[in-house]
Design an enzyme around this catalytic site. Structure first.
Site, PDB file in Angstrom:
ATOM      1  N   GLU A  12      56.644  67.936  22.055  1.00 30.38           N
ATOM      2  CA  GLU A  12      58.009  68.178  22.510  1.00 30.38           C
ATOM      3  C   GLU A  12      59.014  67.110  22.089  1.00 30.38           C
ATOM      4  OE1 GLU A  12      57.938  68.920  26.714  1.00 30.38           O
ATOM      5  OE2 GLU A  12      56.726  70.712  26.504  1.00 30.38           O
ATOM      6  N   GLU A  50      50.915  74.823  25.734  1.00 32.30           N
ATOM      7  CA  GLU A  50      51.136  74.635  27.178  1.00 32.30           C
ATOM      8  C   GLU A  50      51.790  75.870  27.756  1.00 32.30           C
ATOM      9  OE1 GLU A  50      53.394  71.158  28.452  1.00 32.30           O
ATOM     10  OE2 GLU A  50      52.333  69.916  26.988  1.00 32.30           O
TER      11      GLU A  50
END
Ligand code: GCO
Length: 450
Positions: free
Chosen positions: A168, A355
């Site tokens: 991220e 995720e």
């Protein structure tokens, strides 16, 4: 009535994900250096309840037991991150072999249990010593990251085949350096944009070195947090605002990686705050990768807002829908949408959901069990959207639930529980939640009962 099962393709992999700082603890053991998160947590007011990751789930000491639990859950794969300051306590220079020893023990234990490791190199815990020199805003950090990737892959590359360079980069850039709600708590847009460019560049550089240290089994990728951006209304203003948000969150990272260019609308919008790009940077950033990791939690609903100075927009909270404990809207269809969109716009890359999961206020019942019905519902509805995407041609090869166990949720400390396994922090006792048992069944059937 015979049960109906949505079957996943043969070879589809199921796992869970964690990150070093969120679970390991042992913050200063065996020669580990200080990270920006160790520092951040010590400043009062930064983390809810003054929590910090000093002990966390004590996974550094309990990893063998945790791998037994992974085996109980029948996981095929396990995604975890390496703490850079364990390997280079000062971020560069002298290597701490004891740090590498730990990850070697972890990897060997996983392989013995028949679980394939997916290793993330950077999940936000930069060595503090590098932050003192400007951190990710300093272009030299790109080179130090490359050295770190080289050393780790030299030691583990014969056993680890799957590498994720960054987790991220949007969060590292903007939550760390623009809103400043996460470490290293900087609040500057030009810095955040510079950081995003250096992160992407370091991704490209790491890919080159991981490729060199790898073999024909090596698979390389990056994990992005992606969300569809929906306009709050049909108005032209709201639609344009949603496009800007999409550029800010999604395209700013996807385009350089897959197209070798930053989105033009965003370059114009950022103007003189945009990062300085040197010759060859974009070529390096767009080095060929083998997969994209997608972290999906929710969608974003966006309306134009002239009072907001940065992008001229604000987020809308739809009514009449369900929310998780993180106050994020439960919107499973967004997973299908984002996968399909990447498939269409970026030349059908192979993807993993690296995720997906949700926090709910889990309680241990009088029988000592955790019956987390909301999480079961959340996960199943998202699995089905993934299934639908595969049926529609998306190359999705695996799914990692966030998270294996409850852990340190960054600025929210231990207040949010995302695990398939409940952690009682004072005793470090683990209890597999009902969602964990559900997941085990899904894995064993490679499918979901509908
Ligand atoms: C994330 C983070 C995780 C979070 C999870 C839940 O990659 O966003 O990787 O560390 O804990 O997303 O918010």
């Amino acid at each position: 009535m015979a049960e109906k099962i949505a079957k996943f393709p043969h070879g589809f992999i199921w796992g869970t994900a964690t990150a070093a700082y969120q679970i390991e603890g042992a913050w200063n053991e065996d020669g580990k250096g200080e990270s920006i998160w160790d520092r951040f947590c010590r400043i009062p007011g930064n983390v809810q309840d003054g929590d910090r990751g000093d002990i966390a789930c004590d996974h550094y000491h309990l990893y063998r037991d945790d791998i037994k639990l992974m085996k109980t859950l029948s996981l095929n794969v396990y995604r975890f991150s390496i703490a850079w300051p364990r390997i280079f306590p000062q971020g560069k220079g002298g290597i701490n072999q004891r740090g590498l020893d730990f990850y070697e023990r972890l990897v060997d234990e996983l392989l013995d249990a028949g679980i394939e490791p997916f290793v993330t190199l950077y999940h936000w815990d930069l060595p503090q010593a590098l932050q003192e020199e400007g951190g990710w805003a300093n272009r030299d950090t790109v080179g130090y990251f490359k050295d770190y990737a080289a050393q780790v892959s030299k030691r583990l590359g014969d056993r680890v085949h799957y590498w994720i360079t960054h987790n991220e980069p949007w969060v590292t850039s903007f939550a760390g350096h623009h809103s400043g709600i996460l470490a290293p708590r900087i609040k500057s847009l030009p810095t955040a944009l510079k950081v995003s460019h250096h992160l992407l560049l370091s991704h490209g550089e790491a890919v080159a070195v991981l490729r060199d240290n790898g073999d024909e089994k090596t698979r390389l990728g990056i994990t992005l947090n992606l969300s569809p951006a929906h306009p709050a209304s049909e108005s032209k203003e709201d639609k344009e605002a949603a496009t800007r948000f999409d550029g800010y969150l999604n395209r700013w990272f996807l385009d350089p990686i897959y197209k070798g260019s930053y989105p033009e609308d965003m370059m114009i919008l950022y103007g003189d705050k945009a990062p300085k790009i040197r010759a060859q940077d974009l070529e390096r950033i767009s080095a060929k990768i083998d997969f994209l990791g997608v972290n999906y939690y929710s969608r974003q609903v966006i309306k134009a807002d002239t009072k907001e100075a940065f992008l001229g927009l604000s987020q809308v909270k739809p009514a009449d829908t369900e929310y998780t404990e993180m106050d994020s809207e439960i919107y499973p269809a967004g997973l299908y949408e984002i996968l399909k969109r990447i498939h269409n716009d970026y030349d059908a890359p192979l993807m993993y959901i690296t995720e997906n999961g949700a926090a709910f206020s889990d309680k241990i019942d009088k029988n000592g069990q955790v019956n987390d019905k909301s999480r079961i519902k959340y996960l199943k509805s998202h699995f089905l959207q993934a299934h639908k995407a595969i049926e529609d041609g998306v190359k999705l090869s695996g799914y990692f639930v966030w998270s294996l166990m409850d852990n340190f949720e960054w600025a929210l400390g231990y207040s949010k529980r995302f695990g398939l396994i409940y952690v009682d922090y004072p005793t470090q006792k683990r209890i597999i939640k009902a969602s964990g048992w559900m997941y085990k069944k899904v894995i064993e059937k490679n499918g979901i009962e509908i």
